[in-house]
Scaffold this motif. Sequence first.
Motif, PDB file in Angstrom:
ATOM      1  N   ALA A  67       0.843  -1.198   0.000  1.00 43.59           N
ATOM      2  CA  ALA A  67       0.000   0.000   0.000  1.00 43.59           C
ATOM      3  C   ALA A  67       0.878   1.247   0.000  1.00 43.59           C
ATOM      4  CB  ALA A  67      -0.901   0.004   1.234  1.00 43.59           C
ATOM      5  N   ARG A  68       0.368   2.305  -0.584  1.00 42.51           N
ATOM      6  CA  ARG A  68       1.113   3.560  -0.623  1.00 42.51           C
ATOM      7  C   ARG A  68       1.327   4.113   0.786  1.00 42.51           C
ATOM      8  NH1 ARG A  68      -1.182   6.818  -6.019  1.00 42.51           N
ATOM      9  NH2 ARG A  68       0.149   5.671  -7.495  1.00 42.51           N
ATOM     10  N   VAL A  69       2.409   4.859   0.952  1.00 41.50           N
ATOM     11  CA  VAL A  69       2.772   5.409   2.256  1.00 41.50           C
ATOM     12  C   VAL A  69       2.884   6.929   2.159  1.00 41.50           C
ATOM     13  CG1 VAL A  69       3.939   3.317   3.018  1.00 41.50           C
ATOM     14  CG2 VAL A  69       5.246   5.075   1.784  1.00 41.50           C
ATOM     15  N   LEU A  70       2.710   7.578   3.296  1.00 43.71           N
ATOM     16  CA  LEU A  70       2.721   9.034   3.341  1.00 43.71           C
ATOM     17  C   LEU A  70       4.142   9.560   3.483  1.00 43.71           C
ATOM     18  CD1 LEU A  70       0.717  11.480   3.441  1.00 43.71           C
ATOM     19  CD2 LEU A  70       1.001  11.415   5.930  1.00 43.71           C
ATOM     20  N   ILE A  71       4.481  10.570   2.686  1.00 48.25           N
ATOM     21  CA  ILE A  71       5.789  11.217   2.775  1.00 48.25           C
ATOM     22  C   ILE A  71       5.607  12.726   2.743  1.00 48.25           C
ATOM     23  CG2 ILE A  71       6.995   9.296   1.653  1.00 48.25           C
ATOM     24  CD1 ILE A  71       7.106  11.104  -0.897  1.00 48.25           C
ATOM     25  N   GLY A  72       6.660  13.433   3.124  1.00 46.22           N
ATOM     26  CA  GLY A  72       6.710  14.876   2.948  1.00 46.22           C
ATOM     27  C   GLY A  72       7.534  15.220   1.726  1.00 46.22           C
ATOM     28  N   LEU A  73       7.156  16.278   1.040  1.00 42.68           N
ATOM     29  CA  LEU A  73       7.879  16.738  -0.141  1.00 42.68           C
ATOM     30  C   LEU A  73       8.146  18.237  -0.029  1.00 42.68           C
ATOM     31  CD1 LEU A  73       5.876  14.934  -2.995  1.00 42.68           C
ATOM     32  CD2 LEU A  73       8.200  14.390  -2.241  1.00 42.68           C
ATOM     33  N   SER A  74       9.343  18.646  -0.431  1.00 39.28           N
ATOM     34  CA  SER A  74       9.692  20.068  -0.489  1.00 39.28           C
ATOM     35  C   SER A  74      10.153  20.395  -1.897  1.00 39.28           C
ATOM     36  CB  SER A  74      10.809  20.398   0.498  1.00 39.28           C
ATOM     37  OG  SER A  74      10.392  20.179   1.830  1.00 39.28           O
ATOM     38  N   ALA A  75       9.891  21.614  -2.312  1.00 38.22           N
ATOM     39  CA  ALA A  75      10.298  22.045  -3.642  1.00 38.22           C
ATOM     40  C   ALA A  75      10.812  23.479  -3.579  1.00 38.22           C
ATOM     41  CB  ALA A  75       9.129  21.938  -4.626  1.00 38.22           C
ATOM     42  N   ARG A 109      -0.893  20.880  -5.103  1.00 39.25           N
ATOM     43  CA  ARG A 109      -2.119  20.865  -4.308  1.00 39.25           C
ATOM     44  C   ARG A 109      -2.694  19.448  -4.254  1.00 39.25           C
ATOM     45  NH1 ARG A 109      -1.996  25.858  -1.792  1.00 39.25           N
ATOM     46  NH2 ARG A 109      -1.311  27.425  -3.312  1.00 39.25           N
ATOM     47  N   ALA A 110      -3.687  19.260  -3.400  1.00 37.83           N
ATOM     48  CA  ALA A 110      -4.320  17.951  -3.252  1.00 37.83           C
ATOM     49  C   ALA A 110      -4.810  17.450  -4.605  1.00 37.83           C
ATOM     50  CB  ALA A 110      -5.474  18.033  -2.262  1.00 37.83           C
ATOM     51  N   GLY A 111      -4.459  16.213  -4.933  1.00 39.90           N
ATOM     52  CA  GLY A 111      -4.870  15.606  -6.188  1.00 39.90           C
ATOM     53  C   GLY A 111      -3.829  15.669  -7.279  1.00 39.90           C
ATOM     54  N   TYR A 112      -2.790  16.488  -7.111  1.00 33.26           N
ATOM     55  CA  TYR A 112      -1.741  16.574  -8.122  1.00 33.26           C
ATOM     56  C   TYR A 112      -0.899  15.302  -8.092  1.00 33.26           C
ATOM     57  CZ  TYR A 112      -2.554  21.619  -8.839  1.00 33.26           C
ATOM     58  OH  TYR A 112      -3.094  22.849  -9.138  1.00 33.26           O
ATOM     59  N   GLY A 113      -0.457  14.865  -9.256  1.00 32.07           N
ATOM     60  CA  GLY A 113       0.294  13.634  -9.372  1.00 32.07           C
ATOM     61  C   GLY A 113       1.751  13.783  -8.986  1.00 32.07           C
ATOM     62  N   VAL A 114       2.318  12.710  -8.428  1.00 34.82           N
ATOM     63  CA  VAL A 114       3.748  12.627  -8.131  1.00 34.82           C
ATOM     64  C   VAL A 114       4.349  11.594  -9.076  1.00 34.82           C
ATOM     65  CG1 VAL A 114       5.490  12.106  -6.382  1.00 34.82           C
ATOM     66  CG2 VAL A 114       3.345  13.234  -5.713  1.00 34.82           C
ATOM     67  N   TYR A 115       5.433  11.970  -9.756  1.00 37.32           N
ATOM     68  CA  TYR A 115       6.014  11.118 -10.793  1.00 37.32           C
ATOM     69  C   TYR A 115       7.457  10.763 -10.481  1.00 37.32           C
ATOM     70  CZ  TYR A 115       2.020  11.959 -13.851  1.00 37.32           C
ATOM     71  OH  TYR A 115       0.762  11.992 -14.383  1.00 37.32           O
ATOM     72  N   ARG A 116       7.846   9.603 -10.981  1.00 39.11           N
ATOM     73  CA  ARG A 116       9.248   9.185 -11.011  1.00 39.11           C
ATOM     74  C   ARG A 116       9.547   8.836 -12.451  1.00 39.11           C
ATOM     75  NH1 ARG A 116      12.030   4.499  -7.177  1.00 39.11           N
ATOM     76  NH2 ARG A 116      14.168   5.320  -7.357  1.00 39.11           N
ATOM     77  N   GLY A 117      10.259   9.722 -13.124  1.00 42.57           N
ATOM     78  CA  GLY A 117      10.370   9.591 -14.565  1.00 42.57           C
ATOM     79  C   GLY A 117       8.995   9.810 -15.185  1.00 42.57           C
ATOM     80  N   ASP A 118       8.582   8.882 -16.043  1.00 44.61           N
ATOM     81  CA  ASP A 118       7.258   8.986 -16.662  1.00 44.61           C
ATOM     82  C   ASP A 118       6.186   8.221 -15.895  1.00 44.61           C
ATOM     83  OD1 ASP A 118       8.190  10.554 -18.765  1.00 44.61           O
ATOM     84  OD2 ASP A 118       8.794   8.789 -19.932  1.00 44.61           O
ATOM     85  N   ASP A 174       8.298   1.903  -2.942  1.00 46.30           N
ATOM     86  CA  ASP A 174       9.651   1.977  -3.498  1.00 46.30           C
ATOM     87  C   ASP A 174      10.026   3.384  -3.944  1.00 46.30           C
ATOM     88  OD1 ASP A 174       8.087   2.180  -5.735  1.00 46.30           O
ATOM     89  OD2 ASP A 174       8.905   0.421  -6.759  1.00 46.30           O
ATOM     90  N   ALA A 175       9.074   4.330  -3.861  1.00 47.25           N
ATOM     91  CA  ALA A 175       9.370   5.725  -4.199  1.00 47.25           C
ATOM     92  C   ALA A 175       9.506   6.599  -2.952  1.00 47.25           C
ATOM     93  CB  ALA A 175       8.277   6.293  -5.101  1.00 47.25           C
ATOM     94  N   ALA A 176       9.328   6.000  -1.770  1.00 49.13           N
ATOM     95  CA  ALA A 176       9.290   6.790  -0.535  1.00 49.13           C
ATOM     96  C   ALA A 176      10.627   7.434  -0.197  1.00 49.13           C
ATOM     97  CB  ALA A 176       8.826   5.914   0.625  1.00 49.13           C
ATOM     98  N   HIS A 177      11.721   6.907  -0.754  1.00 49.08           N
ATOM     99  CA  HIS A 177      13.045   7.487  -0.490  1.00 49.08           C
ATOM    100  C   HIS A 177      13.744   7.874  -1.792  1.00 49.08           C
ATOM    101  CE1 HIS A 177      12.654   6.327   3.707  1.00 49.08           C
ATOM    102  NE2 HIS A 177      12.261   5.134   3.299  1.00 49.08           N
ATOM    103  N   ALA A 178      12.991   8.020  -2.851  1.00 51.86           N
ATOM    104  CA  ALA A 178      13.567   8.337  -4.154  1.00 51.86           C
ATOM    105  C   ALA A 178      14.119   9.757  -4.177  1.00 51.86           C
ATOM    106  CB  ALA A 178      12.515   8.165  -5.246  1.00 51.86           C
ATOM    107  N   THR A 179      15.106   9.977  -5.034  1.00 55.28           N
ATOM    108  CA  THR A 179      15.720  11.300  -5.171  1.00 55.28           C
ATOM    109  C   THR A 179      15.378  11.957  -6.508  1.00 55.28           C
ATOM    110  OG1 THR A 179      17.729  10.280  -6.057  1.00 55.28           O
ATOM    111  CG2 THR A 179      17.638  10.658  -3.675  1.00 55.28           C
ATOM    112  N   ASP A 233      11.679  14.776   5.725  1.00 53.18           N
ATOM    113  CA  ASP A 233      11.126  14.240   6.968  1.00 53.18           C
ATOM    114  C   ASP A 233      10.041  15.168   7.512  1.00 53.18           C
ATOM    115  OD1 ASP A 233      12.850  12.087   6.925  1.00 53.18           O
ATOM    116  OD2 ASP A 233      14.328  13.031   8.255  1.00 53.18           O
ATOM    117  N   LEU A 234       8.998  14.561   8.082  1.00 52.66           N
ATOM    118  CA  LEU A 234       7.947  15.331   8.736  1.00 52.66           C
ATOM    119  C   LEU A 234       8.264  15.442  10.220  1.00 52.66           C
ATOM    120  CD1 LEU A 234       4.846  13.711   6.992  1.00 52.66           C
ATOM    121  CD2 LEU A 234       5.855  15.949   6.510  1.00 52.66           C
TER     122      LEU A 234
END
Length: 372
Positions: free
Chosen positions: A291-299, A306-315, A342-347, A364-365
């Motif tokens: 199951a998907r897991v919750l992470i924090g993201l900074s940009a 915003r809520a509903g926007y997609g998160v991508y790794r490559g395509d 498998d994307a929870a620690h991706a760079t 990190d949260l």
Amino acid sequence: MDALETPAGEEPRETPLRGEHDALGASFTDFGGWLMPVRYSSDLAEHHAVRQAAGLFDISHMGELLVEGPGAGEFLDHALAGAISAVPIGRAKYTMILAEDGGILDDLIVYRLEDEAFLVIANAGNRETVARALTDRVAGFDATVEDQSDDYALIALQGPAAERILAAVAQLTDVLPALSGVRNYAWGSAFFEGEPLLIARTGYTGEDGFELLVPVAHAAALWRALLAAGEPHGLVPAGLAARDTLRLEAGMPLYGHELSRDIVPAQAGLGRVIPAGKTGFVGEHAPRADARVLIGLSAEGRRAGRAGYGVYRGDALVGEITSGALSPTLGHPIAMAFVDPDAAHATDLTIDIRGTRIPASVTDLPFYRRNS
């Protein structure tokens, strides 16, 4: 805290402080089935006031459920995820009520009032769900469940000046002894205009502060007294918009976004709410492999996901943002998102913001933590 709207065909409810909000020029929104102030002046001004001084929030839309009886602690151990019977009198605990399959029905705070009495605070949109689940689960236990939500108002005083402001309210008596013993996730009692007042050191902003439970008839007077006492300290009334960016910076989940019937606690990084080795409670069997897991993201930059926007790794689409904003305190975009394990620690993650991919770093949260 929740983000559920009023069902179609029904009018949102109003809190006992509606007249106070009107007098202060508040703008309103439908939130959790209630008409709530979203702002009084500006979102940024209210946010910064809470971080630097203090903000006053009406949270009377929350539900209050009293659980009493010789078997109250044992019952709540069965009905909720936490070890509630182990909570000492005068303390509080963050916990959850789960469905049979482990999905989250609501996140709660439970206060132990007496040896055989507990106060359960539920989110507004889930009040009836929580009351119904507790009532169904109490069968066989020497305990009772009573919904007292309509009898009380709840006011949150949040920010580094909160304690000084509370101590300055002239109409409060016995407040200084209460404050001296009220640590984080604890409560004390005082009197406002002769009426009992529960003062809890809890909140939803990442700052020091208090949540005050007062009888409905005295809510408006307490609200005005707090604003008057807080004026020299920089206190401002604050609405839901500021509360949302404050809780996001503090990494606190919002029901309907980071928490839902389809999410189990471990996915949201909240597996700790279930004590190690605890058994015999509703929702204990909740394995959800992959199951998907919750992470924090900074940009960087000024464009926030915003809520509903997609998160991508490559395509590849690997997740979805649940909450996001341009952080007023930090000055850059932040977000929480559910992603594939498998994307929870991706760079190499990006956020799709209206067709433009913005690089994002796993963070990190919480994003923000107060100094003291």
